[in-house]
Design a protein around this motif. Structure first.
Motif, PDB file in Angstrom:
ATOM      1  N   GLU A   8       0.674  -1.315   0.084  1.00  0.00           N
ATOM      2  CA  GLU A   8       0.050   0.042   0.044  1.00  0.00           C
ATOM      3  C   GLU A   8       0.818   1.342   0.002  1.00  0.00           C
ATOM      4  OE1 GLU A   8      -2.634  -0.584   3.229  1.00  0.00           O
ATOM      5  OE2 GLU A   8      -3.977  -1.981   2.155  1.00  0.00           O
ATOM      6  N   ILE A   9       2.038   1.141   0.681  1.00  0.00           N
ATOM      7  CA  ILE A   9       2.719   2.310   0.601  1.00  0.00           C
ATOM      8  C   ILE A   9       3.314   2.600  -0.639  1.00  0.00           C
ATOM      9  CG2 ILE A   9       5.155   3.155   1.482  1.00  0.00           C
ATOM     10  CD1 ILE A   9       4.618   1.921   4.188  1.00  0.00           C
ATOM     11  N   LEU A  10       3.765   1.640  -1.145  1.00  0.00           N
ATOM     12  CA  LEU A  10       4.401   1.742  -2.809  1.00  0.00           C
ATOM     13  C   LEU A  10       3.259   2.090  -3.870  1.00  0.00           C
ATOM     14  CD1 LEU A  10       6.397   1.014  -5.102  1.00  0.00           C
ATOM     15  CD2 LEU A  10       5.744  -1.126  -5.226  1.00  0.00           C
ATOM     16  N   GLN A  11       2.010   1.490  -3.560  1.00  0.00           N
ATOM     17  CA  GLN A  11       0.851   2.251  -4.533  1.00  0.00           C
ATOM     18  C   GLN A  11       0.734   3.631  -4.265  1.00  0.00           C
ATOM     19  OE1 GLN A  11      -2.032  -0.916  -3.272  1.00  0.00           O
ATOM     20  NE2 GLN A  11      -2.108  -1.472  -5.430  1.00  0.00           N
ATOM     21  N   HIS A  12       0.662   4.017  -2.906  1.00  0.00           N
ATOM     22  CA  HIS A  12       0.519   5.464  -2.638  1.00  0.00           C
ATOM     23  C   HIS A  12       1.454   6.357  -3.378  1.00  0.00           C
ATOM     24  CE1 HIS A  12      -1.123   8.635   0.386  1.00  0.00           C
ATOM     25  NE2 HIS A  12      -0.278   9.133  -0.230  1.00  0.00           N
ATOM     26  N   ILE A  13       2.698   5.878  -3.120  1.00  0.00           N
ATOM     27  CA  ILE A  13       3.866   6.717  -3.750  1.00  0.00           C
ATOM     28  C   ILE A  13       3.679   6.748  -5.503  1.00  0.00           C
ATOM     29  CG2 ILE A  13       6.431   6.781  -4.207  1.00  0.00           C
ATOM     30  CD1 ILE A  13       6.764   6.021  -1.361  1.00  0.00           C
ATOM     31  N   ILE A  14       3.285   5.414  -5.924  1.00  0.00           N
ATOM     32  CA  ILE A  14       3.409   5.550  -7.501  1.00  0.00           C
ATOM     33  C   ILE A  14       2.200   6.271  -7.858  1.00  0.00           C
ATOM     34  CG2 ILE A  14       2.442   3.956  -9.512  1.00  0.00           C
ATOM     35  CD1 ILE A  14       5.070   2.804  -8.424  1.00  0.00           C
ATOM     36  N   LYS A  15       1.026   6.346  -7.131  1.00  0.00           N
ATOM     37  CA  LYS A  15      -0.092   7.179  -7.603  1.00  0.00           C
ATOM     38  C   LYS A  15       0.214   8.507  -7.359  1.00  0.00           C
ATOM     39  CE  LYS A  15      -3.768   4.019  -6.071  1.00  0.00           C
ATOM     40  NZ  LYS A  15      -4.628   3.567  -5.239  1.00  0.00           N
ATOM     41  N   ILE A  16       1.301   9.147  -7.106  1.00  0.00           N
ATOM     42  CA  ILE A  16       1.667  10.515  -6.974  1.00  0.00           C
ATOM     43  C   ILE A  16       2.192  10.901  -8.047  1.00  0.00           C
ATOM     44  CG2 ILE A  16       2.933  12.519  -5.667  1.00  0.00           C
ATOM     45  CD1 ILE A  16       2.818  10.709  -3.107  1.00  0.00           C
ATOM     46  N   LYS A  17       1.754  11.896  -9.193  1.00  0.00           N
ATOM     47  CA  LYS A  17       2.224  12.174 -10.537  1.00  0.00           C
ATOM     48  C   LYS A  17       3.303  13.415 -10.131  1.00  0.00           C
ATOM     49  CE  LYS A  17      -1.957  11.898 -12.903  1.00  0.00           C
ATOM     50  NZ  LYS A  17      -3.139  12.648 -13.692  1.00  0.00           N
ATOM     51  N   SER A  18       4.680  12.595 -10.181  1.00  0.00           N
ATOM     52  CA  SER A  18       5.887  13.423  -9.871  1.00  0.00           C
ATOM     53  C   SER A  18       6.543  13.427 -11.272  1.00  0.00           C
ATOM     54  CB  SER A  18       6.745  12.957  -8.806  1.00  0.00           C
ATOM     55  OG  SER A  18       6.709  11.490  -8.970  1.00  0.00           O
ATOM     56  N   VAL A  19       5.851  13.805 -12.413  1.00  0.00           N
ATOM     57  CA  VAL A  19       6.486  13.891 -13.631  1.00  0.00           C
ATOM     58  C   VAL A  19       7.365  15.057 -13.969  1.00  0.00           C
ATOM     59  CG1 VAL A  19       6.022  13.805 -16.182  1.00  0.00           C
ATOM     60  CG2 VAL A  19       4.408  12.504 -14.530  1.00  0.00           C
ATOM     61  N   ASN A  20       8.649  14.900 -13.633  1.00  0.00           N
ATOM     62  CA  ASN A  20       9.701  16.022 -13.783  1.00  0.00           C
ATOM     63  C   ASN A  20       9.216  17.336 -12.690  1.00  0.00           C
ATOM     64  OD1 ASN A  20      11.134  14.181 -15.546  1.00  0.00           O
ATOM     65  ND2 ASN A  20       9.592  15.026 -17.225  1.00  0.00           N
ATOM     66  N   ASP A  21       8.527  16.839 -11.948  1.00  0.00           N
ATOM     67  CA  ASP A  21       8.039  18.087 -10.953  1.00  0.00           C
ATOM     68  C   ASP A  21       7.175  17.336  -9.780  1.00  0.00           C
ATOM     69  OD1 ASP A  21       7.570  20.541 -10.069  1.00  0.00           O
ATOM     70  OD2 ASP A  21       6.181  20.913 -11.897  1.00  0.00           O
ATOM     71  N   ASN A  22       7.037  18.161  -8.793  1.00  0.00           N
ATOM     72  CA  ASN A  22       5.991  17.982  -7.851  1.00  0.00           C
ATOM     73  C   ASN A  22       6.635  16.675  -6.896  1.00  0.00           C
ATOM     74  OD1 ASN A  22       3.334  17.920  -6.674  1.00  0.00           O
ATOM     75  ND2 ASN A  22       2.738  16.197  -7.690  1.00  0.00           N
ATOM     76  N   GLU A  23       7.872  16.756  -6.718  1.00  0.00           N
ATOM     77  CA  GLU A  23       8.366  15.756  -5.931  1.00  0.00           C
ATOM     78  C   GLU A  23       8.152  15.997  -4.304  1.00  0.00           C
ATOM     79  OE1 GLU A  23      10.340  17.533  -8.110  1.00  0.00           O
ATOM     80  OE2 GLU A  23      11.143  16.127  -9.335  1.00  0.00           O
ATOM     81  N   THR A  24       7.785  17.222  -4.185  1.00  0.00           N
ATOM     82  CA  THR A  24       7.701  17.597  -3.049  1.00  0.00           C
ATOM     83  C   THR A  24       6.462  16.780  -2.243  1.00  0.00           C
ATOM     84  OG1 THR A  24       8.093  19.597  -3.025  1.00  0.00           O
ATOM     85  CG2 THR A  24       6.579  19.419  -1.298  1.00  0.00           C
ATOM     86  N   GLU A  25       5.501  16.172  -3.037  1.00  0.00           N
ATOM     87  CA  GLU A  25       4.410  15.697  -2.594  1.00  0.00           C
ATOM     88  C   GLU A  25       4.644  14.322  -2.041  1.00  0.00           C
ATOM     89  OE1 GLU A  25       0.971  15.568  -5.277  1.00  0.00           O
ATOM     90  OE2 GLU A  25      -0.255  13.925  -4.097  1.00  0.00           O
ATOM     91  N   VAL A  26       5.759  13.410  -2.877  1.00  0.00           N
ATOM     92  CA  VAL A  26       6.383  12.420  -2.404  1.00  0.00           C
ATOM     93  C   VAL A  26       7.037  12.586  -1.057  1.00  0.00           C
ATOM     94  CG1 VAL A  26       7.843  10.651  -3.026  1.00  0.00           C
ATOM     95  CG2 VAL A  26       6.483  11.713  -4.852  1.00  0.00           C
ATOM     96  N   ALA A  27       8.098  13.559  -1.182  1.00  0.00           N
ATOM     97  CA  ALA A  27       8.885  13.697   0.084  1.00  0.00           C
ATOM     98  C   ALA A  27       7.757  14.005   1.333  1.00  0.00           C
ATOM     99  CB  ALA A  27       9.584  15.043  -0.182  1.00  0.00           C
ATOM    100  N   ASP A  28       6.995  14.934   0.783  1.00  0.00           N
ATOM    101  CA  ASP A  28       5.906  15.138   2.436  1.00  0.00           C
ATOM    102  C   ASP A  28       5.493  13.482   2.974  1.00  0.00           C
ATOM    103  OD1 ASP A  28       6.505  17.538   2.417  1.00  0.00           O
ATOM    104  OD2 ASP A  28       4.627  18.293   1.406  1.00  0.00           O
ATOM    105  N   TYR A  29       4.962  12.687   1.708  1.00  0.00           N
ATOM    106  CA  TYR A  29       4.550  11.332   2.227  1.00  0.00           C
ATOM    107  C   TYR A  29       5.463  10.645   2.980  1.00  0.00           C
ATOM    108  CZ  TYR A  29       2.509   6.854   1.853  1.00  0.00           C
ATOM    109  OH  TYR A  29       1.874   5.425   2.406  1.00  0.00           O
ATOM    110  N   ILE A  30       6.616  10.473   2.422  1.00  0.00           N
ATOM    111  CA  ILE A  30       7.608   9.755   3.049  1.00  0.00           C
ATOM    112  C   ILE A  30       7.934  10.329   4.539  1.00  0.00           C
ATOM    113  CG2 ILE A  30      10.078   9.065   2.891  1.00  0.00           C
ATOM    114  CD1 ILE A  30       9.934   9.039  -0.039  1.00  0.00           C
TER     115      ILE A  30
END
Lengths: 381, 383
Positions: A8-30
């Protein structure tokens, strides 16, 4: 942590659209996953708006420090009609998880994150430190890794494991460098019936094209693992209208370098040719570079490579093979940091990186968590 | 018409941005100038929305018909930053030049032929014969305007034709032909770290470029007036992204023909060359023609050509040499008309066509109006 929770953690991260941008959403989740553990030091290192690197450090300071690293950005999904699974759906079928980044490289990153979380969860006394360096912008220029290195976050590492998808049966210990460069040619427009009043920017650019082949030919050393130096013109453009002598043209070339040559020798060769050609009447060429990376030399028999082999044999039954990589990775930036250390690439993935229906085998994902835990414990001991 | 009004008309059409499209703005405006003359027959010949050719016929009787032709489209401006005057300003400087895209190529000639007709109408002329103004679209790209008008028979009643291209009031009677073509190279994409898995389309295209340059250089005949065949690669593009071996690349070339090298001969050579390259491993080249127009042959001793020369000399006050025009004109299409008629090319303009800071000398523009009027009267009254 249960298998289901890990997936589920992996799925959550895959679902974040971090296409050459928006990495903050991944960082915040981690970062939120580490929130329950006050002993984990969590730092966000900003590169640009909405583009934060994340550094998480756990364990005992002032001993050996092992780096874990992965990038949070993914490439564009491309033509959506070629996907049979939602690129950001993280769908699971036949034991595979599909989605952009499943292979390159949110699975490896997630596995390293979970390895650290499980140490914290179980209260394992680490004999040293683990530092996670989660980066932005790897796919477009490794500038997150550059930012972290410049600010000292990669200093004093004893070793670095980058979880790019080498596949669990291979360990990348050496990698090609990259030089992307652009040659712009400026001419002078005129009617194509009166070429003598103009300067054909395309003609001059193509002279460069021909000459650079000759300039590159003598760089003929071959790395036993990586092969020879590669120089490819991959993009070209010029002209305004079919009956006007073109005033502008440019090309972009991609070089894949090898440890036998520092990148500087190629900059020198390119610039020397440009200078020479600019002596010719009518030539006006200019070179510029974007995010060049040095090759990573590496040796197949360093302690970190040998340890990774040993651990892979323990966990998987067969030892992973040390290999070279044709592509560059964040390691090229991190190796500029203070301290002498080995960087390897070892992570779960498939040969579908950058392609439609990118996937990872979930069993590889789960096994890699154990691999990273075992590797950390033995490396720090 | 007073001088200021003549300049205003030119300025107005220079300000219309007819870059390879929207010629209807010019056509509508020119048509409006003839509204007060019920005897002027105004026909719009539509190619598609926004792109009307215009044909205006004035005069009476069918004894002789003289055509004047000009195109309403202009080429792109290139980088507007490089212009000292805004490309569509029609700015006039104290040295009596008007600046802007199309001033020389060829809105000054176009406006001059229209004003000549208007002034003749004001004088009750022409009485003995017809004057036919032909304003075309798309001369700079496909000449499809001239082609369609020719096919529809608009040129069939001509006894002679003046093409008002900006020649600096020099006279030419022959000009080059033109082949515009593209070559598309198909390769195979791959990661640039594994180029051996792909086929670099740009690399193959470069081989074409080198071979074609050498091959077409073999057409080395020289026309005494037009010189040699010219071949220029003027557009190029290829590749998808910096770290992928390009799967496709394209170039476009422009060939200026002389009467000694008919288009067909050169096309045969290009086709053979592409066929030969395609036998090499990995090559997949496709050749397409965008425009094919033969050279315009001509005879300097033709009586109409001689008349144009004399009248031009009278207006400019010095000897004028008959020459060939290196640039193609709509004449490449007009020569396919049923009628055989001599063609002369003369119009106001400078050597700044297609360049930044294009301009026309307004004295030349005003002289051209006088020349076209005089020429009409002389030709229509002649035998």
């Amino acid at each position: 942590m249960t298998e289901q929770e890990k997936i589920e953690i992996l799925q959550h991260i895959i679902k974040i659209k971090s296409v050459n941008d928006n990495e903050t959403e991944v960082a915040d989740y981690i970062a939120s996953l580490f929130a329950p553990y006050p002993n984990a030091k969590v730092e966000k290192v900003n590169y640009a708006p909405n583009r934060d690197n994340l550094v998480v450090t756990i364990g005992q300071p002032d001993r050996k420090r092992l780096g874990f690293s992965g990038h949070m950005d993914v490439v564009d999904p491309g033509d959506l009609s070629k996907w049979t699974h939602e690129p950001f759906g993280a769908e699971v079928a036949d034991g595979k998880l599909f989605g952009r980044g499943a292979s390159d490289m949110k699975t490896g990153l997630t596995a390293q994150v979970i390895a650290m979380l499980e140490f914290l969860e179980s209260g394992t006394e680490l004999p040293g430190e683990i530092r996670l360096l989660a980066t932005v912008g790897e796919e477009t220029g490794e500038y997150g890794a550059a930012t972290l290195t410049d600010q000292g976050y990669a200093d004093n590492l004893a070793g670095l494991v980058i979880s790019e998808p080498s596949g669990l049966n291979e360990i990348t210990y050496t990698a090609r460098g990259v030089i992307d460069y652009k040659i712009e040619s400026v001419g002078k427009a005129s009617h194509s019936a009166r070429p003598e009043f103009g300067i054909n920017a395309i003609d001059n650019l193509l002279v460069y094209y021909n000459e650079i082949q000759k300039v590159m030919a003598p760089f003929d050393k071959v790395n036993p693992i990586l092969g020879g130096v590669l120089h490819n013109v991959d993009l070209i453009s010029g002209g305004e209208q079919i009956n006007s002598i073109p005033a502008k043209a440019w090309l972009m070339a991609n070089m894949r370098t090898i440890p036998e040559y520092p990148n500087q020798v190629f900059y020198d060769a390119i610039e020397k040719l440009v200078d020479e050609l600019n002596q010719r009447p009518g030539f006006d060429l200019k070179v510029s570079y974007s995010f060049p990376e040095e090759a990573i030399p590496g040796k197949p028999d360093t302690p970190l490579v040998k340890l990774a082999q040993k651990v892979s044999k323990e966990v998987l039954g067969t030892a992973a093979k040390p290999v070279g990589s044709g592509g560059a990775n964040d390691g090229a930036e991190f190796l500029r940091a203070k301290g002498d250390f080995t960087s390897i690439v070892y992570g779960p993935g498939s040969n579908t990186s950058h392609m439609p229906d990118e996937y990872v085998e979930l069993s590889d994902f789960l096994k890699s968590i154990d691999l990273y835990k075992q590797l950390a414990l033995e490396f720090l001991a | 018409m007073d001088q200021q009004e003549k300049i205003n008309i030119l300025q107005r059409i220079v300000q219309m941005e007819t870059v390879n499209d929207h010629e209807s703005f010019v056509a509508d405006y020119l048509a409006s100038l003839f509204e007060t003359y019920p005897n002027a027959k105004v026909e719009r010949v539509r190619y598609r929305t926004g792109r009307d050719n215009l044909v205006v016929t004035v005069g009476t009787g069918r004894r002789r018909t003289l055509g004047f032709a000009g195109h309403m489209d202009v080429v792109a401006t290139g980088d507007p930053q490089k212009w000292q005057h805004k490309p569509f300003s029609g700015d006039i400087t104290p040295d009596f030049k008007m600046h802007g895209r199309g001033t020389s190529d060829m809105k000054a000639g176009l406006a001059a032929m229209v004003i000549a007709a208007l002034e003749l109408l004001d004088q009750g002329q022409p009485k003995d014969g017809q004057l036919k103004l032909i304003a075309t679209i798309a001369e700079e790209t496909t000449m499809v305007g001239a082609e369609k008008l020719t096919e529809a028979g608009y040129l069939d009643d001509l006894d002679a034709l003046v093409i008002c291209e900006g020649s600096g009031l020099n006279v030419s009677y022959t000009h080059n032909g033109d082949i515009d073509y593209e070559v598309i190279s198909y390769g195979k994409g791959a990661h640039s770290a594994a180029p051996q898995l792909g086929i670099n389309a740009i690399e193959n295209l470069m081989v074409y470029w080198q071979t074609a340059k050498a091959e077409l250089a073999k057409f080395d005949e020289t026309d005494p007036v037009l010189g040699q065949l010219l071949h220029n690669v003027t557009l190029m593009s290829g590749g998808e992204q910096i770290n992928s071996i390009p799967a496709e690349a394209k170039l476009s070339g422009n060939i200026r023909l002389i009467p000694q090298t008919p288009a067909r001969l050169v096309q045969d050579r290009l086709e053979a060359l592409v066929a030969e390259l395609n036998t090499r491993p990995g090559f997949d080249l496709e050749l397409n023609y965008l425009l094919v127009g033969d050279a315009l042959p001509g005879d300097p001793d033709n009586s109409f050509v001689q008349l144009v020369k004399r009248e031009t000399e009278t207006i400019v006050g010095h000897d004028v040499e008959l020459a060939g025009d290196t640039g193609t004109t709509d004449g490449s299409k007009f020569v396919a008309a049923k009628a055989q008629f001599p063609v002369a090319i003369v119009g106001p303009g400078s050597e700044t066509a297609h360049q930044v800071d294009e301009y026309v000398d307004l004295n030349q523009y005003l002289q051209a109006i006088e020349l076209y009027k005089q020429l009409t009267l002389e030709f229509l009254s002649g035998e």
